[in-house]
Scaffold this motif. Structure first.
Motif, PDB file in Angstrom:
ATOM      1  N   ARG A 136       0.825  -1.225   0.000  1.00  0.00           N
ATOM      2  CA  ARG A 136       0.000   0.000   0.000  1.00  0.00           C
ATOM      3  C   ARG A 136       0.850   1.263   0.000  1.00  0.00           C
ATOM      4  O   ARG A 136       0.318   2.359  -0.053  1.00  0.00           O
ATOM      5  CB  ARG A 136      -0.913   0.032   1.235  1.00  0.00           C
ATOM      6  N   ARG A 137       2.160   1.104   0.122  1.00  0.00           N
ATOM      7  CA  ARG A 137       3.101   2.233   0.181  1.00  0.00           C
ATOM      8  C   ARG A 137       2.808   3.132   1.382  1.00  0.00           C
ATOM      9  O   ARG A 137       2.827   4.346   1.292  1.00  0.00           O
ATOM     10  CB  ARG A 137       3.079   3.023  -1.131  1.00  0.00           C
ATOM     11  N   ASP A 138       2.549   2.506   2.535  1.00  0.00           N
ATOM     12  CA  ASP A 138       2.115   3.210   3.743  1.00  0.00           C
ATOM     13  C   ASP A 138       3.212   3.181   4.805  1.00  0.00           C
ATOM     14  O   ASP A 138       3.250   2.303   5.659  1.00  0.00           O
ATOM     15  CB  ASP A 138       0.828   2.566   4.262  1.00  0.00           C
ATOM     16  N   ALA A 139       4.105   4.166   4.739  1.00  0.00           N
ATOM     17  CA  ALA A 139       5.246   4.220   5.667  1.00  0.00           C
ATOM     18  C   ALA A 139       4.781   4.396   7.106  1.00  0.00           C
ATOM     19  O   ALA A 139       5.403   3.873   8.035  1.00  0.00           O
ATOM     20  CB  ALA A 139       6.195   5.342   5.269  1.00  0.00           C
ATOM     21  N   HIS A 140       3.688   5.123   7.323  1.00  0.00           N
ATOM     22  CA  HIS A 140       3.176   5.315   8.677  1.00  0.00           C
ATOM     23  C   HIS A 140       2.725   3.978   9.267  1.00  0.00           C
ATOM     24  O   HIS A 140       3.034   3.666  10.426  1.00  0.00           O
ATOM     25  CB  HIS A 140       2.033   6.326   8.691  1.00  0.00           C
ATOM     26  N   ALA A 141       1.999   3.190   8.479  1.00  0.00           N
ATOM     27  CA  ALA A 141       1.551   1.877   8.960  1.00  0.00           C
ATOM     28  C   ALA A 141       2.748   0.984   9.284  1.00  0.00           C
ATOM     29  O   ALA A 141       2.719   0.238  10.270  1.00  0.00           O
ATOM     30  CB  ALA A 141       0.649   1.209   7.923  1.00  0.00           C
ATOM     31  N   ILE A 142       3.800   1.061   8.491  1.00  0.00           N
ATOM     32  CA  ILE A 142       5.016   0.288   8.781  1.00  0.00           C
ATOM     33  C   ILE A 142       5.574   0.720  10.131  1.00  0.00           C
ATOM     34  O   ILE A 142       5.931  -0.106  10.969  1.00  0.00           O
ATOM     35  CB  ILE A 142       6.067   0.458   7.673  1.00  0.00           C
ATOM     36  N   SER A 143       5.628   2.021  10.383  1.00  0.00           N
ATOM     37  CA  SER A 143       6.223   2.520  11.630  1.00  0.00           C
ATOM     38  C   SER A 143       5.442   2.046  12.847  1.00  0.00           C
ATOM     39  O   SER A 143       6.027   1.876  13.923  1.00  0.00           O
ATOM     40  CB  SER A 143       6.312   4.048  11.615  1.00  0.00           C
ATOM     41  N   LEU A 144       4.138   1.820  12.716  1.00  0.00           N
ATOM     42  CA  LEU A 144       3.328   1.363  13.849  1.00  0.00           C
ATOM     43  C   LEU A 144       3.615  -0.092  14.217  1.00  0.00           C
ATOM     44  O   LEU A 144       3.188  -0.551  15.278  1.00  0.00           O
ATOM     45  CB  LEU A 144       1.842   1.550  13.542  1.00  0.00           C
ATOM     46  N   LEU A 145       4.356  -0.805  13.375  1.00  0.00           N
ATOM     47  CA  LEU A 145       4.752  -2.180  13.674  1.00  0.00           C
ATOM     48  C   LEU A 145       6.004  -2.208  14.561  1.00  0.00           C
ATOM     49  O   LEU A 145       6.447  -3.276  14.979  1.00  0.00           O
ATOM     50  CB  LEU A 145       4.985  -2.960  12.386  1.00  0.00           C
ATOM     51  N   TYR A 146       6.557  -1.037  14.843  1.00  0.00           N
ATOM     52  CA  TYR A 146       7.727  -0.875  15.715  1.00  0.00           C
ATOM     53  C   TYR A 146       7.278  -0.323  17.063  1.00  0.00           C
ATOM     54  O   TYR A 146       6.253   0.363  17.152  1.00  0.00           O
ATOM     55  CB  TYR A 146       8.730   0.106  15.079  1.00  0.00           C
ATOM     56  N   THR A 147       8.063  -0.595  18.100  1.00  0.00           N
ATOM     57  CA  THR A 147       7.787   0.011  19.394  1.00  0.00           C
ATOM     58  C   THR A 147       7.986   1.518  19.286  1.00  0.00           C
ATOM     59  O   THR A 147       8.611   2.006  18.343  1.00  0.00           O
ATOM     60  CB  THR A 147       8.705  -0.547  20.495  1.00  0.00           C
ATOM     61  N   ALA A 148       7.469   2.252  20.269  1.00  0.00           N
ATOM     62  CA  ALA A 148       7.572   3.714  20.254  1.00  0.00           C
ATOM     63  C   ALA A 148       9.020   4.172  20.126  1.00  0.00           C
ATOM     64  O   ALA A 148       9.307   5.168  19.470  1.00  0.00           O
ATOM     65  CB  ALA A 148       6.924   4.305  21.498  1.00  0.00           C
ATOM     66  N   ASP A 149       9.945   3.435  20.757  1.00  0.00           N
ATOM     67  CA  ASP A 149      11.369   3.785  20.663  1.00  0.00           C
ATOM     68  C   ASP A 149      12.138   2.753  19.851  1.00  0.00           C
ATOM     69  O   ASP A 149      13.324   2.522  20.060  1.00  0.00           O
ATOM     70  CB  ASP A 149      11.981   3.976  22.044  1.00  0.00           C
ATOM     71  N   GLY A 150      11.439   2.142  18.878  1.00  0.00           N
ATOM     72  CA  GLY A 150      12.070   1.152  18.014  1.00  0.00           C
ATOM     73  C   GLY A 150      13.240   1.744  17.249  1.00  0.00           C
ATOM     74  O   GLY A 150      13.293   2.941  16.988  1.00  0.00           O
ATOM     75  N   MET A 151      14.188   0.877  16.900  1.00  0.00           N
ATOM     76  CA  MET A 151      15.399   1.318  16.211  1.00  0.00           C
ATOM     77  C   MET A 151      15.672   0.418  15.013  1.00  0.00           C
ATOM     78  O   MET A 151      15.494  -0.796  15.087  1.00  0.00           O
ATOM     79  CB  MET A 151      16.591   1.273  17.170  1.00  0.00           C
ATOM     80  N   VAL A 152      16.130   1.049  13.910  1.00  0.00           N
ATOM     81  CA  VAL A 152      16.559   0.318  12.722  1.00  0.00           C
ATOM     82  C   VAL A 152      18.019   0.659  12.480  1.00  0.00           C
ATOM     83  O   VAL A 152      18.385   1.838  12.424  1.00  0.00           O
ATOM     84  CB  VAL A 152      15.724   0.696  11.481  1.00  0.00           C
ATOM     85  N   VAL A 153      18.845  -0.379  12.328  1.00  0.00           N
ATOM     86  CA  VAL A 153      20.271  -0.216  12.059  1.00  0.00           C
ATOM     87  C   VAL A 153      20.556  -0.875  10.714  1.00  0.00           C
ATOM     88  O   VAL A 153      20.260  -2.055  10.522  1.00  0.00           O
ATOM     89  CB  VAL A 153      21.135  -0.885  13.154  1.00  0.00           C
TER      90      VAL A 153
END
Length: 119
Positions: free
Chosen positions: A19-36
């Motif tokens: 769906r090209r929904d970056a916001h929905a992707i971000s909700l799959l992370y914790t509030a302080d989630g981190m990507v390295v």
């Protein structure tokens, strides 16, 4: 069980990418989630995760596949190791990575707490 619940989150991820929904992707992370990643500086927090994924979507990301190789509990979290591929809309491979993901329950749902991607 936890494996099925985490698998359901991956289905949500795949759908959000389609769906090209970056916001929905971000909700799959914790509030302080981190990507390295190797390709960019580490990002922390949902807004930064959304911005990173919007960059990937703008670059051509259209689909992802995830292949879990190991999953085991670490305290009240779950550590997962595996491989993943990112694809363009025409099916061209954008990237193939190995990953280690630390999952944490937040608000009763498994979410990605730390995501480490490497080639």
């Amino acid at each position: 069980d936890d494996v099925k619940a985490i698998g359901a989150v991956y289905e949500e991820l795949k759908s959000a990418v389609r769906r090209r929904d970056a916001h929905a992707i971000s909700l799959l992370y914790t509030a302080d989630g981190m990507v390295v990643t190797q390709a960019s500086p580490s990002v922390r927090g949902r807004q930064a995760v959304a911005e990173l994924n919007q960059y990937y979507l703008d670059f051509g990301l259209a689909a992802v596949e995830v292949h879990t190789q190991e999953m085991y509990p670490v305290g009240d979290m779950v550590c997962e190791l595996g491989t993943a591929e990112a694809f363009t809309g025409s099916g061209t491979v954008l990237s193939a990575n190995r990953y280690m993901t630390l999952w944490k329950k937040e608000d009763g749902k498994w979410r990605i707490h730390r995501d480490f991607l490497t080639q």
